[in-house]
Each structure stands twice: as structure tokens, then as C-alpha cells.
Design a protein around this motif. Structure first.
Motif, short mmCIF file in Angstrom:
data_model
loop_
_atom_site.label_atom_id
_atom_site.label_comp_id
_atom_site.label_asym_id
_atom_site.label_seq_id
_atom_site.Cartn_x
_atom_site.Cartn_y
_atom_site.Cartn_z
N GLU A 87 38.09 28.61 47.60
CA GLU A 87 37.84 29.91 47.00
C GLU A 87 36.40 29.99 46.46
O GLU A 87 35.75 31.02 46.57
N GLU A 88 35.92 28.89 45.89
CA GLU A 88 34.53 28.87 45.42
C GLU A 88 33.55 29.09 46.57
O GLU A 88 32.57 29.82 46.43
N ARG A 90 32.21 32.06 36.80
CA ARG A 90 32.21 31.11 37.91
C ARG A 90 30.84 31.07 38.59
O ARG A 90 30.35 30.01 38.95
N ARG A 108 40.53 38.82 40.50
CA ARG A 108 40.18 38.22 39.21
C ARG A 108 39.41 39.25 38.39
O ARG A 108 39.03 40.31 38.90
N TRP A 121 40.33 27.62 40.04
CA TRP A 121 39.60 27.85 41.28
C TRP A 121 39.68 26.59 42.13
O TRP A 121 39.46 25.49 41.64
N HIS A 153 38.76 38.68 45.02
CA HIS A 153 39.41 37.45 44.56
C HIS A 153 40.57 37.71 43.60
O HIS A 153 41.19 36.76 43.11
N ASN A 211 45.23 36.98 40.09
CA ASN A 211 44.76 35.59 39.94
C ASN A 211 44.10 35.31 38.59
O ASN A 211 43.53 34.23 38.40
#
Length: 112
Positions: free
Chosen positions: A72-73, A103, A95, A68, A93, A63
Motif C-alpha cells: 500500500e505504501e 504517511r 483513509r 500500512w 486508500h 481503512n
């Protein structure tokens, strides 16, 4: 065609060598023309950069670079609030650690 194979062929052409036979092109050949050689060297540089970029992309998590969404957040915040580490969040995630930190800063969960 793979970038590596294309790079090998263009490099041979830029060196004035027929990639199929291995023979040196005659002096009157287009491949021996200075402008053609310069153009082929530019193509080699471009393919080298593309090859590096492709290798880097393969090493990145699935990802990486994707946006985002709200869901997902929310999952990120919940997992962070439950004590997950940056590394664990990155794996969860798919990432990079840096993107997780960025984030969390944006979401005001950690200070910069």
C-alpha cells in the motif's frame, strides 16, 4: 441491543422509572437506592461516550486506523509521484487526509 435503546432504558432506570411500564419505582425499590442511582448515572455517561464514539467511527473511511503494509505504501508513493492530491489519495486508500499526510511525511515525500 442498540446503544441508543440501552441508553434510553438506563436513563429511565436512573430516573426511578420502570422502562417497561413507565411507572415510578416505589421508594423501597433497589432503583431508588442512592448508590444504585449513582451507578446508573455512571452507566449513562459511559453509554453516551460509546454512542458518540460509534457515530464517529461510522463517519470514518474504511481503512482509518489500520496499519500500512509495504504494498500500500508503494501504491501511495506511485500515485503521489504521478500528481494525485491528498484528497484523491485519501479516497483511493480509504483513509483520512491526515493519515495520508502523516504517511507521506514518514516516507519523506513531503515536509512537515
Amino acid at each position: 441491543m442498540e446503544i441508543k435503546k440501552a441508553l434510553e432504558m438506563i436513563t429511565l432506570l436512573s430516573d426511578g422509572i420502570d422502562p417497561q411500564t413507565g411507572e415510578v419505582f416505589p421508594e423501597e425499590s433497589t432503583y431508588q437506592n442512592p448508590e444504585t442511582v449513582r451507578a446508573l448515572f455512571i452507566a449513562v455517561k459511559g453509554l453516551e461516550k460509546l454512542e458518540i464514539s460509534e457515530k464517529r467511527q461510522k463517519r470514518l473511511p474504511e481503512n482509518a486506523g489500520k496499519g500500512w503494509d509495504e504494498e500500500e505504501e508503494e501504491l501511495l508513493i506511485e500515485a503521489f509521484d504521478n500528481g494525485k492530491t491528498i484528497k484523491e489519495l485519501a479516497e483511493l486508500h480509504k483513509r483520512t487526509n491526515s493519515s495520508i499526510k502523516a504517511r507521506l511525511i514518514k516516507l519523506e515525500k513531503i515536509a512537515q
